[in-house]
Write a protein that holds these residues in place. Structure first.
Motif, PDB file in Angstrom:
ATOM      1  N   SER A 152      31.879  14.327  26.502  1.00 62.51           N
ATOM      2  CA  SER A 152      31.242  14.087  27.806  1.00 62.51           C
ATOM      3  C   SER A 152      30.794  15.393  28.446  1.00 62.51           C
ATOM      4  O   SER A 152      29.700  15.496  29.007  1.00 62.51           O
ATOM      5  N   ILE A 153      31.648  16.411  28.343  1.00 64.67           N
ATOM      6  CA  ILE A 153      31.285  17.721  28.896  1.00 64.67           C
ATOM      7  C   ILE A 153      30.108  18.307  28.134  1.00 64.67           C
ATOM      8  O   ILE A 153      29.166  18.861  28.720  1.00 64.67           O
ATOM      9  N   GLN A 154      30.143  18.162  26.815  1.00 62.66           N
ATOM     10  CA  GLN A 154      29.043  18.664  25.991  1.00 62.66           C
ATOM     11  C   GLN A 154      27.735  17.950  26.321  1.00 62.66           C
ATOM     12  O   GLN A 154      26.644  18.546  26.213  1.00 62.66           O
ATOM     13  N   ALA A 155      27.845  16.668  26.730  1.00 59.86           N
ATOM     14  CA  ALA A 155      26.642  15.893  27.040  1.00 59.86           C
ATOM     15  C   ALA A 155      25.866  16.484  28.209  1.00 59.86           C
ATOM     16  O   ALA A 155      24.657  16.258  28.337  1.00 59.86           O
ATOM     17  N   PHE A 156      26.536  17.249  29.059  1.00 57.63           N
ATOM     18  CA  PHE A 156      25.847  17.863  30.191  1.00 57.63           C
ATOM     19  C   PHE A 156      24.904  18.985  29.762  1.00 57.63           C
ATOM     20  O   PHE A 156      24.168  19.518  30.590  1.00 57.63           O
ATOM     21  N   LYS A 157      24.923  19.332  28.483  1.00 52.89           N
ATOM     22  CA  LYS A 157      23.958  20.315  28.002  1.00 52.89           C
ATOM     23  C   LYS A 157      22.548  19.748  27.985  1.00 52.89           C
ATOM     24  O   LYS A 157      21.571  20.493  28.008  1.00 52.89           O
ATOM     25  N   SER A 158      22.446  18.415  27.906  1.00 51.79           N
ATOM     26  CA  SER A 158      21.122  17.795  27.924  1.00 51.79           C
ATOM     27  C   SER A 158      20.594  17.774  29.350  1.00 51.79           C
ATOM     28  O   SER A 158      21.328  17.463  30.298  1.00 51.79           O
ATOM     29  N   ARG A 159      19.341  18.089  29.516  1.00 49.78           N
ATOM     30  CA  ARG A 159      18.763  18.177  30.861  1.00 49.78           C
ATOM     31  C   ARG A 159      18.797  16.857  31.629  1.00 49.78           C
ATOM     32  O   ARG A 159      19.023  16.861  32.841  1.00 49.78           O
ATOM     33  N   PRO A 160      18.586  15.691  30.990  1.00 54.28           N
ATOM     34  CA  PRO A 160      18.677  14.439  31.745  1.00 54.28           C
ATOM     35  C   PRO A 160      20.056  14.172  32.323  1.00 54.28           C
ATOM     36  O   PRO A 160      20.188  13.376  33.250  1.00 54.28           O
ATOM     37  N   ALA A 161      21.110  14.802  31.781  1.00 55.44           N
ATOM     38  CA  ALA A 161      22.452  14.677  32.355  1.00 55.44           C
ATOM     39  C   ALA A 161      22.763  15.843  33.283  1.00 55.44           C
ATOM     40  O   ALA A 161      23.402  15.667  34.330  1.00 55.44           O
ATOM     41  N   PHE A 162      22.311  17.043  32.909  1.00 60.88           N
ATOM     42  CA  PHE A 162      22.636  18.243  33.682  1.00 60.88           C
ATOM     43  C   PHE A 162      21.913  18.255  35.027  1.00 60.88           C
ATOM     44  O   PHE A 162      22.511  18.600  36.060  1.00 60.88           O
ATOM     45  N   HIS A 163      20.652  17.864  35.035  1.00 58.57           N
ATOM     46  CA  HIS A 163      19.875  17.916  36.267  1.00 58.57           C
ATOM     47  C   HIS A 163      20.438  16.998  37.355  1.00 58.57           C
ATOM     48  O   HIS A 163      20.604  17.429  38.509  1.00 58.57           O
ATOM     49  N   PRO A 164      20.782  15.725  37.053  1.00 57.10           N
ATOM     50  CA  PRO A 164      21.396  14.886  38.093  1.00 57.10           C
ATOM     51  C   PRO A 164      22.722  15.447  38.601  1.00 57.10           C
ATOM     52  O   PRO A 164      23.030  15.328  39.793  1.00 57.10           O
ATOM     53  N   LEU A 165      23.510  16.057  37.709  1.00 60.52           N
ATOM     54  CA  LEU A 165      24.779  16.651  38.147  1.00 60.52           C
ATOM     55  C   LEU A 165      24.524  17.787  39.134  1.00 60.52           C
ATOM     56  O   LEU A 165      25.218  17.891  40.161  1.00 60.52           O
TER      57      LEU A 165
ATOM     58  N   ILE B 203      22.895   8.544  40.309  1.00 65.71           N
ATOM     59  CA  ILE B 203      22.017   9.362  39.481  1.00 65.71           C
ATOM     60  C   ILE B 203      22.708   9.966  38.257  1.00 65.71           C
ATOM     61  O   ILE B 203      22.036  10.306  37.279  1.00 65.71           O
ATOM     62  N   ILE B 204      24.045  10.101  38.268  1.00 71.59           N
ATOM     63  CA  ILE B 204      24.735  10.648  37.096  1.00 71.59           C
ATOM     64  C   ILE B 204      24.731   9.599  35.993  1.00 71.59           C
ATOM     65  O   ILE B 204      25.102   8.450  36.228  1.00 71.59           O
ATOM     66  N   PRO B 205      24.320   9.949  34.770  1.00 69.64           N
ATOM     67  CA  PRO B 205      24.203   8.952  33.692  1.00 69.64           C
ATOM     68  C   PRO B 205      25.529   8.277  33.370  1.00 69.64           C
ATOM     69  O   PRO B 205      26.602   8.857  33.530  1.00 69.64           O
ATOM     70  N   MET B 206      25.426   7.044  32.894  1.00 69.37           N
ATOM     71  CA  MET B 206      26.605   6.226  32.617  1.00 69.37           C
ATOM     72  C   MET B 206      27.572   6.913  31.661  1.00 69.37           C
ATOM     73  O   MET B 206      28.785   6.893  31.861  1.00 69.37           O
ATOM     74  N   ARG B 207      27.057   7.532  30.604  1.00 73.24           N
ATOM     75  CA  ARG B 207      27.929   8.069  29.555  1.00 73.24           C
ATOM     76  C   ARG B 207      28.813   9.198  30.061  1.00 73.24           C
ATOM     77  O   ARG B 207      29.830   9.518  29.442  1.00 73.24           O
ATOM     78  N   VAL B 208      28.438   9.826  31.180  1.00 69.78           N
ATOM     79  CA  VAL B 208      29.227  10.942  31.732  1.00 69.78           C
ATOM     80  C   VAL B 208      29.554  10.704  33.201  1.00 69.78           C
ATOM     81  O   VAL B 208      29.950  11.633  33.904  1.00 69.78           O
ATOM     82  N   ARG B 209      29.427   9.461  33.656  1.00 69.07           N
ATOM     83  CA  ARG B 209      29.573   9.206  35.091  1.00 69.07           C
ATOM     84  C   ARG B 209      30.985   9.469  35.589  1.00 69.07           C
ATOM     85  O   ARG B 209      31.180  10.019  36.675  1.00 69.07           O
ATOM     86  N   GLY B 210      31.989   9.080  34.807  1.00 72.06           N
ATOM     87  CA  GLY B 210      33.363   9.300  35.242  1.00 72.06           C
ATOM     88  C   GLY B 210      33.684  10.777  35.363  1.00 72.06           C
ATOM     89  O   GLY B 210      34.190  11.241  36.397  1.00 72.06           O
TER      90      GLY B 210
END
Length: 548
Positions: free
Chosen positions: A309-322, A462-469
């Motif tokens: 999940s933490i690694q997933a934030f490397k993708s811009r569609p996950a990092f930008h909303p965070l 706005i935070i994607p489902m896969r990393v929302r928690g």
């Protein structure tokens, strides 16, 4: 809805027609369950089962108005979960009546009168919330949203029990019990700050998610107002007993809730997700479309652990909303809200406002409750973006007014015995007191309709489902970190730049928040969580958009 397994056959089929049965016999809510039997092979479900389920509903011709949608059921689930938000507000407001009570030498419950313990008592709550927010990010991913609502009550209840039993404790155990109890209530508040908005966002229909989402902030302000009002007559240990009474109601009610369909689908429990959708939406053919949309969005995202999940934030569609969520929390806290709430009475006393305690009670309590309710109604009418901009502008002008009042009442201007006095402003304090009161009142109006609850709502959207928690855990940690920084440094900052300088700098941040929202925050009103996620996914492959 109950599903059983047949002993043979490879295709999914009904073993019995659907039957209607109340899940909660003591409730007036029209809960529906369908008894169906579906065969499964290798743990996987037949994708036609949802269509057959709907056909079964059609064939049975089940009525009772369920096709209109089960908004009453969603409302019930939101009301139960927002009891957690009420408890957060109760914890936040607890120190206001508790510390004066502890300072008054009234028998066995007065032990604390040193400033260091006042500071510790106030600081341990946000410190506990920092830890609770991170723990909750893990809980909601591995144990689900609904179960996490119950688990979050454990540290909260333990903390209130400790605060209650300090009444009968003498000697060296008193202070450790008192401070540990305050810390544990902070841990519980941090957990619930993640769980409640996340649960509400995932069970609410897209067009009404803002309305239901703002219920959490409304419940929080009611919690603050309740503890401050009760503190006028009750000692701190009885305030703690009331908090325990709330959890005696809250915990059993959470067992009647369903898990969110999105979490169930993300963990491969599609049939349980169907049950949850039927509980939330009723006999609506749209549930098949909603479930299919969730499944498509999550098809490649199942099974992410904490590190993944933490690694997933490397993708811009996950990092930008965070980053957007973190900036919203930064602007919320650095607008000065907690510095003003915790120091409001002192601010008014220093500004020579008479009846400061009454003014604070009205501004912090009543005004926030009333206008949070107004924001609650307007969220899905005007939209998140409009309310944030409107609230930010009101807060900006309010802080300009507070700074102007502080500047005009500075000693060289208003005090008749001061050196270098300005004659035409002599005695001006009496004439411009309404400026301070009005400015502070309008600040809380602006904060309540926009910046109180909407940053939490938008973060959960706005935070994607896969990393929302995990993402909401990070956002909660950041929020309470910002709160600790601003409250801990406010007095020193005010001494360095003078009160008017502090107010004007808060006003500048409020104005910057308006620009930030106008340029970077998309409007999410009426959009499903899957639509919002697709927006951020496609944003980097097209030109920037101003709305979803």
């Amino acid at each position: 809805m109950m599903f059983g397994s047949t002993s043979g056959g490879e295709s999914s089929e009904w073993s019995a027609g659907p039957t209607l049965r109340p899940l909660l016999s003591s409730s007036s809510l029209a809960y529906v369950t369908v008894d169906a039997t579906i065969n499964e092979r290798d743990g996987s479900e037949d994708h036609d089962s949802l269509a057959e389920l709907e056909d079964g509903f059609k064939a049975a011709n089940i009525r009772r108005g369920l096709g209109r949608g089960r908004l009453v059921t969603v409302l019930y689930a939101c009301l139960v979960s927002t009891m957690g938000s009420f408890s957060i507000g109760y914890v936040l407001g607890f120190s206001s009546p508790a510390l004066p009570d502890l300072d008054n030498n009234r028998g066995s419950y007065t032990r604390v009168n040193e400033n260091i313990y006042h500071s510790l008592f106030n600081a341990l709550m946000p410190i506990g919330a920092l830890i609770g927010g991170l723990v909750a990010g893990w809980l909601v991913e591995y144990y689900g949203r609904q179960l996490s609502l119950m688990l979050s009550s454990i540290p909260m209840v333990a903390g209130w029990v400790m605060l209650v039993i300090t009444y009968g404790v003498d000697g060296p155990l008193f202070r450790p019990l008192l401070l540990t109890g305050r810390f544990l209530t902070g841990v519980g508040a941090g957990c619930l700050s993640v769980n409640v908005p996340l649960y509400i966002a995932e069970i609410s229909p897209g067009k009404l998610r803002g309305l239901f989402g703002c219920m959490a902030q409304l419940a929080l302000t009611i919690g603050v107002f309740t503890v401050e009002a009760c503190g006028i007559w009750l000692h701190y240990e009885w305030l703690s007993v009331i908090a325990l009474g709330v959890f005696a109601i809250y915990v059993p009610l959470t067992t009647t809730l369903v898990e969110t369909p999105r979490w169930l689908i993300s963990n491969g429990r599609d049939l349980q997700a169907t049950k949850a959708l039927l509980w939330l939406r009723g006999r609506s053919l749209a549930i098949s479309k909603e479930q299919k949309e969730i499944e498509d969005q999550l098809a490649s995202e199942r099974g992410l652990g904490i590190w993944e999940s933490i690694q997933a934030f490397k993708s811009r569609p996950a990092f930008h909303p965070l980053i957007l969520a973190l900036l919203l929390m930064f602007l919320q806290q650095f607008s000065g809200i907690n510095a003003l709430v915790f120091n409001a009475q002192k601010i008014f006393e220093d500004s020579h406002v008479s009846n400061a305690a009454l003014v604070v009670s009205l501004a912090v309590g009543g005004v926030q409750v009333v206008f949070t309710f107004c924001g609650f109604i307007l969220t899905d009418i005007l939209g998140r973006k409009v309310l944030l901009i409107m609230g930010g502008l009101i807060m900006t002008f309010s802080m300009i007014g507070m700074g102007t009042y502080g500047y005009l009442t500075n000693e060289p201007y208003c005090h008749p015995d001061a050196p270098n006095k300005v004659n035409f402003t002599t005695g001006c304090e009496e004439h411009i007191q309404p400026l301070a009161i009005t400015s502070m009142m309008f600040y809380f109006v602006g904060f309540s309709i926009g910046w109180g609850g909407l940053p939490w709502l938008l973060s959960s959207e706005i935070i994607p489902m896969r990393v929302r928690g995990i993402g909401m855990g990070i956002v909660t940690f950041a929020n309470f970190s910002f709160a600790a920084i601003i409250t801990g440094t406010f007095q020193g900052y005010q001494d360095a730049v003078h009160p008017w300088g502090a107010f004007w700098s808060f006003g500048l941040i409020c104005f910057l928040s308006v620009i930030f929202v106008a340029l970077f925050i998309p409007e999410t009103k009426g959009k499903s969580l899957e639509e919002i996620e697709r927006y951020f996914y496609t944003r980097y492959r097209k030109t920037n958009h101003d709305s979803i």
